[in-house]
Write a protein that holds these residues in place. Structure first.
Motif, PDB file in Angstrom:
ATOM      1  N   VAL A 167     -21.281  23.421 -22.443  1.00  0.00           N
ATOM      2  CA  VAL A 167     -20.857  22.654 -23.608  1.00  0.00           C
ATOM      3  C   VAL A 167     -22.092  21.969 -24.170  1.00  0.00           C
ATOM      4  O   VAL A 167     -22.786  21.247 -23.459  1.00  0.00           O
ATOM      5  N   THR A 168     -22.384  22.208 -25.454  1.00  0.00           N
ATOM      6  CA  THR A 168     -23.529  21.608 -26.122  1.00  0.00           C
ATOM      7  C   THR A 168     -23.037  20.876 -27.359  1.00  0.00           C
ATOM      8  O   THR A 168     -22.294  21.445 -28.151  1.00  0.00           O
ATOM      9  N   SER A 169     -23.441  19.627 -27.502  1.00  0.00           N
ATOM     10  CA  SER A 169     -23.100  18.859 -28.687  1.00  0.00           C
ATOM     11  C   SER A 169     -24.319  18.040 -29.066  1.00  0.00           C
ATOM     12  O   SER A 169     -24.595  17.007 -28.454  1.00  0.00           O
ATOM     13  N   LYS A 170     -25.083  18.500 -30.050  1.00  0.00           N
ATOM     14  CA  LYS A 170     -26.343  17.867 -30.426  1.00  0.00           C
ATOM     15  C   LYS A 170     -26.098  16.672 -31.347  1.00  0.00           C
ATOM     16  O   LYS A 170     -25.428  16.798 -32.363  1.00  0.00           O
ATOM     17  N   GLY A 171     -26.626  15.526 -30.948  1.00  0.00           N
ATOM     18  CA  GLY A 171     -26.560  14.340 -31.790  1.00  0.00           C
ATOM     19  C   GLY A 171     -25.235  13.607 -31.765  1.00  0.00           C
ATOM     20  O   GLY A 171     -25.074  12.624 -32.482  1.00  0.00           O
ATOM     21  N   THR A 172     -24.268  14.071 -30.993  1.00  0.00           N
ATOM     22  CA  THR A 172     -22.979  13.389 -30.901  1.00  0.00           C
ATOM     23  C   THR A 172     -22.524  13.380 -29.456  1.00  0.00           C
ATOM     24  O   THR A 172     -23.156  13.953 -28.582  1.00  0.00           O
ATOM     25  N   LYS A 173     -21.400  12.763 -29.193  1.00  0.00           N
ATOM     26  CA  LYS A 173     -20.901  12.676 -27.831  1.00  0.00           C
ATOM     27  C   LYS A 173     -19.922  13.806 -27.532  1.00  0.00           C
ATOM     28  O   LYS A 173     -19.368  14.429 -28.438  1.00  0.00           O
ATOM     29  N   VAL A 174     -19.717  14.067 -26.264  1.00  0.00           N
ATOM     30  CA  VAL A 174     -18.682  14.983 -25.797  1.00  0.00           C
ATOM     31  C   VAL A 174     -17.612  14.110 -25.160  1.00  0.00           C
ATOM     32  O   VAL A 174     -17.899  13.340 -24.253  1.00  0.00           O
ATOM     33  N   ALA A 175     -16.393  14.192 -25.648  1.00  0.00           N
ATOM     34  CA  ALA A 175     -15.309  13.352 -25.140  1.00  0.00           C
ATOM     35  C   ALA A 175     -14.276  14.220 -24.439  1.00  0.00           C
ATOM     36  O   ALA A 175     -13.921  15.296 -24.931  1.00  0.00           O
ATOM     37  N   ILE A 176     -13.810  13.759 -23.293  1.00  0.00           N
ATOM     38  CA  ILE A 176     -12.706  14.399 -22.577  1.00  0.00           C
ATOM     39  C   ILE A 176     -11.611  13.352 -22.501  1.00  0.00           C
ATOM     40  O   ILE A 176     -11.793  12.286 -21.921  1.00  0.00           O
ATOM     41  N   ARG A 177     -10.475  13.653 -23.117  1.00  0.00           N
ATOM     42  CA  ARG A 177      -9.360  12.710 -23.129  1.00  0.00           C
ATOM     43  C   ARG A 177      -8.249  13.283 -22.260  1.00  0.00           C
ATOM     44  O   ARG A 177      -7.699  14.331 -22.561  1.00  0.00           O
ATOM     45  N   SER A 178      -7.922  12.573 -21.190  1.00  0.00           N
ATOM     46  CA  SER A 178      -6.909  13.038 -20.261  1.00  0.00           C
ATOM     47  C   SER A 178      -6.450  11.871 -19.400  1.00  0.00           C
ATOM     48  O   SER A 178      -7.172  10.883 -19.250  1.00  0.00           O
ATOM     49  N   ASP A 179      -5.247  11.985 -18.812  1.00  0.00           N
ATOM     50  CA  ASP A 179      -4.785  10.971 -17.861  1.00  0.00           C
ATOM     51  C   ASP A 179      -5.590  11.046 -16.571  1.00  0.00           C
ATOM     52  O   ASP A 179      -5.732  10.057 -15.858  1.00  0.00           O
ATOM     53  N   SER A 180      -6.106  12.240 -16.262  1.00  0.00           N
ATOM     54  CA  SER A 180      -6.964  12.392 -15.083  1.00  0.00           C
ATOM     55  C   SER A 180      -7.939  13.533 -15.322  1.00  0.00           C
ATOM     56  O   SER A 180      -7.647  14.462 -16.053  1.00  0.00           O
ATOM     57  N   VAL A 181      -9.106  13.440 -14.739  1.00  0.00           N
ATOM     58  CA  VAL A 181     -10.134  14.474 -14.859  1.00  0.00           C
ATOM     59  C   VAL A 181     -10.571  14.865 -13.465  1.00  0.00           C
ATOM     60  O   VAL A 181     -10.840  14.008 -12.617  1.00  0.00           O
ATOM     61  N   PHE A 182     -10.658  16.167 -13.215  1.00  0.00           N
ATOM     62  CA  PHE A 182     -11.099  16.667 -11.914  1.00  0.00           C
ATOM     63  C   PHE A 182     -12.268  17.603 -12.143  1.00  0.00           C
ATOM     64  O   PHE A 182     -12.161  18.586 -12.881  1.00  0.00           O
ATOM     65  N   LEU A 183     -13.397  17.305 -11.576  1.00  0.00           N
ATOM     66  CA  LEU A 183     -14.576  18.167 -11.666  1.00  0.00           C
ATOM     67  C   LEU A 183     -14.899  18.663 -10.270  1.00  0.00           C
ATOM     68  O   LEU A 183     -14.955  17.882  -9.318  1.00  0.00           O
ATOM     69  N   ASN A 184     -15.140  19.961 -10.131  1.00  0.00           N
ATOM     70  CA  ASN A 184     -15.427  20.550  -8.832  1.00  0.00           C
ATOM     71  C   ASN A 184     -16.628  21.467  -8.983  1.00  0.00           C
ATOM     72  O   ASN A 184     -16.565  22.469  -9.689  1.00  0.00           O
ATOM     73  N   ALA A 185     -17.701  21.162  -8.350  1.00  0.00           N
ATOM     74  CA  ALA A 185     -18.919  21.973  -8.425  1.00  0.00           C
ATOM     75  C   ALA A 185     -18.969  23.044  -7.345  1.00  0.00           C
ATOM     76  O   ALA A 185     -19.852  23.865  -7.348  1.00  0.00           O
ATOM     77  N   GLY A 186     -18.028  23.029  -6.425  1.00  0.00           N
ATOM     78  CA  GLY A 186     -18.034  23.979  -5.312  1.00  0.00           C
ATOM     79  C   GLY A 186     -17.098  25.152  -5.560  1.00  0.00           C
ATOM     80  O   GLY A 186     -17.368  26.019  -6.378  1.00  0.00           O
ATOM     81  N   ASP A 187     -15.980  25.183  -4.842  1.00  0.00           N
ATOM     82  CA  ASP A 187     -15.004  26.275  -4.916  1.00  0.00           C
ATOM     83  C   ASP A 187     -14.372  26.294  -6.325  1.00  0.00           C
ATOM     84  O   ASP A 187     -13.693  25.351  -6.730  1.00  0.00           O
TER      85      ASP A 187
END
Length: 191
Positions: A167-187
């Motif tokens: 995800v690339t957004s030059k000069g602005t922010k990247v927003a994630i709107r959710s009740d919960s966010v889960f990020l997993n770098a493994g499996d």
């Protein structure tokens, strides 16, 4: 009047009549968007290919075809998911004319009886989004990734089968709107 109609040769007269009827058949037309109704998901389109009109005095003139009102927009969808686009006046599109009138289907959905005998008429148009003329070609199109992006390539969600999603957004922010966010770098299949 077509000059061939002045002669008495039957073949010339038949060819003139057939050509006139073929000229009334519309299959697809490049258009520009005049206005969009997002609530109804329809647009008013202006065909961009001019047509040659013969005047009563025998002279000819190139004129624009009339605007096409109430054209259903194509937003790809299926299985409860849709992709939409923020269309605006001046956007280039392709109007595809149905072989029969879609008016009753458009108003009611489902299976319908055709109530109009129009065949390949401009008023049978569907708006296909995404076609561009050469001067308006999209710059920096990836040949190896699937992208959702802004036209200027400043904001890109890039799905590359070899390197993953970026995800690339030059000069602005990247927003994630959710009740919960889960990020997993493994499996990649873990939840």
């Amino acid at each position: 009047m077509d000059s061939r109609a002045r002669y008495e040769h039957p073949l010339e007269a038949i060819e003139t009549m057939v050509e006139a009827k073929i000229n009334e058949v519309h299959t697809s037309e490049p258009c520009t968007v005049v206005s969009v109704d997002f609530e109804k998901q329809t647009a008013v389109l202006q065909p961009v290919n001019k047509t040659l009109v013969r005047k009563p005095d025998g002279t000819t003139e190139w004129v624009l075809k009339p605007q096409i009102p109430d054209v259903p927009l194509q937003f790809p969808h299926g299985g409860g998911s849709s992709t939409t686009y923020p269309m605006k006046p001046g956007d280039e599109v392709l109007a595809s004319m149905a072989s029969r009138s879609q008016d009753v289907w458009q108003q009611n959905g489902g299976e319908q009886q055709i109530v109009d005998a129009r065949v390949h008429d401009l008023s049978n148009a569907f708006c296909m989004i995404g076609f561009r003329s050469n001067p308006k070609a999209l710059p920096a199109v990836s040949s190896i990734s699937s992208q959702v992006r802004s036209d200027d390539a400043q904001h890109i969600i890039d799905h590359n089968p070899l390197t993953g999603t970026t995800v690339t957004s030059k000069g602005t922010k990247v927003a994630i709107r959710s009740d919960s966010v889960f990020l997993n770098a493994g499996d990649p299949y873990a939840v």
